[in-house]
Design an enzyme around this catalytic site. Structure first.
Site, PDB file in Angstrom:
ATOM      1  N   GLU A  34       0.821  -1.219   0.000  1.00 47.19           N
ATOM      2  CA  GLU A  34       0.000   0.000   0.000  1.00 47.19           C
ATOM      3  C   GLU A  34       0.852   1.266   0.000  1.00 47.19           C
ATOM      4  O   GLU A  34       1.959   1.285   0.550  1.00 47.19           O
ATOM      5  CB  GLU A  34      -0.890   0.012   1.254  1.00 47.19           C
ATOM      6  CG  GLU A  34      -1.842  -1.154   1.292  1.00 47.19           C
ATOM      7  CD  GLU A  34      -2.457  -1.398   2.668  1.00 47.19           C
ATOM      8  OE1 GLU A  34      -3.601  -1.864   2.716  1.00 47.19           O
ATOM      9  OE2 GLU A  34      -1.790  -1.131   3.684  1.00 47.19           O
TER      10      GLU A  34
ATOM     11  N   THR B 215       5.492  -9.287   9.108  1.00 42.43           N
ATOM     12  CA  THR B 215       4.187  -9.121   8.467  1.00 42.43           C
ATOM     13  C   THR B 215       4.075  -7.711   7.896  1.00 42.43           C
ATOM     14  O   THR B 215       3.563  -7.507   6.801  1.00 42.43           O
ATOM     15  CB  THR B 215       3.072  -9.353   9.515  1.00 42.43           C
ATOM     16  OG1 THR B 215       3.178 -10.703   9.980  1.00 42.43           O
ATOM     17  CG2 THR B 215       1.689  -9.128   8.939  1.00 42.43           C
TER      18      THR B 215
ATOM     19  N   ARG C 243       2.943   4.625  16.124  1.00 48.05           N
ATOM     20  CA  ARG C 243       1.769   5.458  15.782  1.00 48.05           C
ATOM     21  C   ARG C 243       0.471   4.667  15.897  1.00 48.05           C
ATOM     22  O   ARG C 243      -0.577   5.200  16.270  1.00 48.05           O
ATOM     23  CB  ARG C 243       1.938   6.162  14.442  1.00 48.05           C
ATOM     24  CG  ARG C 243       1.734   5.330  13.175  1.00 48.05           C
ATOM     25  CD  ARG C 243       0.245   5.207  12.806  1.00 48.05           C
ATOM     26  NE  ARG C 243      -0.004   4.963  11.422  1.00 48.05           N
ATOM     27  CZ  ARG C 243      -0.609   3.877  10.944  1.00 48.05           C
ATOM     28  NH1 ARG C 243      -1.001   2.879  11.735  1.00 48.05           N
ATOM     29  NH2 ARG C 243      -0.844   3.774   9.654  1.00 48.05           N
TER      30      ARG C 243
ATOM     31  N   GLY D  59      -6.408  -5.453  13.751  1.00 44.87           N
ATOM     32  CA  GLY D  59      -5.725  -6.453  12.915  1.00 44.87           C
ATOM     33  C   GLY D  59      -6.342  -6.604  11.534  1.00 44.87           C
ATOM     34  O   GLY D  59      -5.653  -6.881  10.567  1.00 44.87           O
TER      35      GLY D  59
ATOM     36  N   ASP E 107      -7.365  -5.192   8.351  1.00 45.74           N
ATOM     37  CA  ASP E 107      -7.092  -3.900   7.722  1.00 45.74           C
ATOM     38  C   ASP E 107      -6.954  -3.991   6.214  1.00 45.74           C
ATOM     39  O   ASP E 107      -6.310  -3.152   5.591  1.00 45.74           O
ATOM     40  CB  ASP E 107      -5.837  -3.252   8.347  1.00 45.74           C
ATOM     41  CG  ASP E 107      -4.607  -4.144   8.217  1.00 45.74           C
ATOM     42  OD1 ASP E 107      -4.734  -5.264   7.698  1.00 45.74           O
ATOM     43  OD2 ASP E 107      -3.519  -3.713   8.625  1.00 45.74           O
TER      44      ASP E 107
HETATM   45  P1  NAD Z   1       2.500 -10.366  13.466  1.00 42.29           P
HETATM   46  O1  NAD Z   1       2.453 -11.333  12.341  1.00 42.29           O
HETATM   47  O2  NAD Z   1       3.821  -9.984  14.031  1.00 42.29           O
HETATM   48  O3  NAD Z   1       1.596 -10.898  14.686  1.00 42.29           O
HETATM   49  C1  NAD Z   1       0.320 -11.418  14.507  1.00 42.29           C
HETATM   50  C2  NAD Z   1       0.057 -12.453  15.608  1.00 42.29           C
HETATM   51  O4  NAD Z   1      -1.305 -12.872  15.483  1.00 42.29           O
HETATM   52  C3  NAD Z   1       0.926 -13.701  15.491  1.00 42.29           C
HETATM   53  O5  NAD Z   1       1.662 -13.901  16.688  1.00 42.29           O
HETATM   54  C4  NAD Z   1      -0.080 -14.823  15.241  1.00 42.29           C
HETATM   55  O6  NAD Z   1       0.286 -16.048  15.836  1.00 42.29           O
HETATM   56  C5  NAD Z   1      -1.337 -14.244  15.872  1.00 42.29           C
HETATM   57  N1  NAD Z   1      -2.599 -14.822  15.415  1.00 42.29           N
HETATM   58  C6  NAD Z   1      -2.964 -15.142  14.150  1.00 42.29           C
HETATM   59  N2  NAD Z   1      -4.211 -15.660  14.148  1.00 42.29           N
HETATM   60  C7  NAD Z   1      -4.630 -15.666  15.439  1.00 42.29           C
HETATM   61  C8  NAD Z   1      -5.831 -16.080  16.091  1.00 42.29           C
HETATM   62  N3  NAD Z   1      -6.842 -16.612  15.400  1.00 42.29           N
HETATM   63  N4  NAD Z   1      -5.931 -15.921  17.441  1.00 42.29           N
HETATM   64  C9  NAD Z   1      -4.889 -15.395  18.163  1.00 42.29           C
HETATM   65  N5  NAD Z   1      -3.733 -15.000  17.600  1.00 42.29           N
HETATM   66  C10 NAD Z   1      -3.599 -15.127  16.249  1.00 42.29           C
HETATM   67  O7  NAD Z   1       1.708  -9.068  12.944  1.00 42.29           O
HETATM   68  P2  NAD Z   1       1.694  -7.603  13.582  1.00 42.29           P
HETATM   69  O8  NAD Z   1       2.733  -6.765  12.959  1.00 42.29           O
HETATM   70  O9  NAD Z   1       1.595  -7.692  15.065  1.00 42.29           O
HETATM   71  O10 NAD Z   1       0.305  -7.100  12.972  1.00 42.29           O
HETATM   72  C11 NAD Z   1      -0.906  -7.721  13.346  1.00 42.29           C
HETATM   73  C12 NAD Z   1      -2.020  -7.247  12.434  1.00 42.29           C
HETATM   74  O11 NAD Z   1      -2.224  -5.846  12.627  1.00 42.29           O
HETATM   75  C13 NAD Z   1      -1.713  -7.410  10.949  1.00 42.29           C
HETATM   76  O12 NAD Z   1      -2.863  -7.890  10.317  1.00 42.29           O
HETATM   77  C14 NAD Z   1      -1.394  -6.010  10.473  1.00 42.29           C
HETATM   78  O13 NAD Z   1      -1.714  -5.820   9.115  1.00 42.29           O
HETATM   79  C15 NAD Z   1      -2.272  -5.193  11.387  1.00 42.29           C
HETATM   80  N6  NAD Z   1      -1.822  -3.814  11.610  1.00 42.29           N
HETATM   81  C16 NAD Z   1      -2.761  -2.860  11.653  1.00 42.29           C
HETATM   82  C17 NAD Z   1      -2.404  -1.545  11.880  1.00 42.29           C
HETATM   83  C18 NAD Z   1      -3.458  -0.493  11.954  1.00 42.29           C
HETATM   84  O14 NAD Z   1      -3.129   0.692  11.954  1.00 42.29           O
HETATM   85  N7  NAD Z   1      -4.704  -0.844  12.061  1.00 42.29           N
HETATM   86  C19 NAD Z   1      -1.056  -1.223  12.046  1.00 42.29           C
HETATM   87  C20 NAD Z   1      -0.103  -2.231  12.053  1.00 42.29           C
HETATM   88  C21 NAD Z   1      -0.505  -3.545  11.832  1.00 42.29           C
END
Ligand code: NAD
Length: 357
Positions: free
Chosen positions: A66, A94, A122, A235, A237
């Site tokens: 993105e 990720t 942020r 999560g 998004d």
């Molecule tokens: P990451 O891959 O480091 O961590 C994700 C965790 O979720 C992993 O430890 C995984 O085992 C766990 N997980 C997966 N499915 C699960 C379930 N059903 N139940 C419990 N745990 C589960 O990713 P991250 O960098 O921590 O990001 C997490 C999510 O947040 C991603 O989807 C990312 O795109 C999103 N994100 C959103 C924003 C925002 O502004 N909204 C910002 C950053 C990241």
């Protein structure tokens, strides 16, 4: 006021991962999160000054890449960011990101920065800011479902901004929870690892869902969640990636950042266009009540918006001005006669010849 950290002709200030980590450590992570939350609040209050659009997204079966541009008329910022949930299985992150801040008047870059750490900061500060307005009063317990890269930042932002004292962790991968437990051990929080989502949400005032899976998952079901809780769902998004039971959304007062983007990417992609949501800036600007009673269920359907990256980049720019410590990148040509771009090639040739000689 000049937006530049260094003279444009000297080069472009660059914040590497190492420099960002050094800066955060020198200021103290909780101070950074607190300060960033204040800056975000100020920028959400001037929401109408930003030129906004949903982000550009290039989807593939495994993820999304993105671009997130925004401008307040004085400065422009753009973040490059991906979301590839399966990356962790190949020892990649990720979310990987970097960003640029630029001067609207000249179009010249002001700063280029890593944004893996800055995005986590942020996102956590935005979550905490929204919860400051929407979470039940005197919240002390935060549940974190998904204990990956974002999780410690979330915990510390909620501690710094809301005074959260208890953290309840759950992840399908027990090693992720252990990692978060260890990382948080130095911060004076009471941390518990739970064996199920059901167990983790017990007694929570705020629940953050921060899982990564490119699917319409149901991390929280309707039956699990009592009234009076605030859900910080961050999560889910991108299209086809959600975390909440639609019945929860139907029961709740739902808040979003920028509605046109969240309709595409957020939890509300599961709902009809007529489903009512409130943009969060209205709460900051007192055009919306926010939480209307202590037993209301509130949901922040957070997908991450470009103005939050803008705020974060300007915050880092200001820190570099204060410290005077930065590296300059040779990114934009700097020939004496701006119209003689060709001369740069001649200079290169000369120096190459000199080198050979
Ligand atoms: P990451 O891959 O480091 O961590 C994700 C965790 O979720 C992993 O430890 C995984 O085992 C766990 N997980 C997966 N499915 C699960 C379930 N059903 N139940 C419990 N745990 C589960 O990713 P991250 O960098 O921590 O990001 C997490 C999510 O947040 C991603 O989807 C990312 O795109 C999103 N994100 C959103 C924003 C925002 O502004 N909204 C910002 C950053 C990241």
């Amino acid at each position: 006021m000049s937006h530049f950290i260094a003279q444009p002709k000297q080069g472009v200030p660059f914040v590497s991962v190492q420099a960002m980590a050094k800066l955060i450590n020198s200021l103290g992570i909780e101070n950074v999160l607190l300060e960033l939350t204040h800056k975000l609040e100020t920028d959400f209050a001037r929401w109408t000054e930003f030129d906004k659009s949903p982000r550009y997204a290039a989807h593939s079966p495994e993820g999304v890449i993105e671009l997130m541009p925004v401008s307040d008329g004085q400065m422009f910022s753009c973040k490059y960011v991906n979301g590839h949930p399966k990356n962790t299985f190949r020892e990649l992150q990720t979310v990987a990101a970097f960003g640029i801040l630029a001067d609207v008047d000249s179009g010249y870059p002001v700063m280029i920065s890593e944004m893996c750490l800055l995005t986590a900061l942020r996102t956590a500060a935005t979550s905490a800011l929204v919860a400051k307005y929407l979470a039940p009063k005197n919240s002390t317990t935060l549940t974190l479902i998904g204990n990956g890269a974002q999780s410690e930042f979330q915990a510390l932002a909620f501690k710094a901004v809301l005074g959260i004292t208890h953290i309840r962790l759950y992840d399908i991968d027990a090693n992720a929870s252990k990692k978060a437990f260890t990382n948080l051990s130095a911060y004076g929080l009471n941390v518990t690892i739970c064996n199920s989502v059901q167990e983790a949400v017990q007694g929570a005032h705020v629940i953050t869902t921060c899982t990564a899976d490119k699917t319409n998952a149901t991390i929280l079901t309707n039956e699990m969640i009592p009234q009076g809780v605030h859900i910080n769902a961050i999560g889910g998004d991108c299209p086809g990636k959600t975390e909440l039971d639609t019945k929860l959304l139907e029961r709740a007062n739902v808040f979003v950042e920028y509605e046109p983007q969240t309709r595409i990417e957020g939890e509300i992609q599961q709902m009809s266009e007529s489903f009512v949501v409130t943009e969060f800036h209205k709460v900051v600007n007192k055009q919306s009540l926010g939480r209307t009673s202590q037993d209301e269920l509130t949901i922040f359907d957070g997908v991450g918006f470009a103005s939050e990256d803008f705020t974060a980049l300007v915050f880092i720019r200001d820190q570099l001005i204060k410290s005077g410590e930065f590296t300059l990148l040779d990114l934009i040509t700097q020939q004496a006669d701006p119209r003689n771009l060709f001369s740069v090639l001649n200079t290169e040739q000369t120096s190459a010849q000199e080198h050979v000689a």
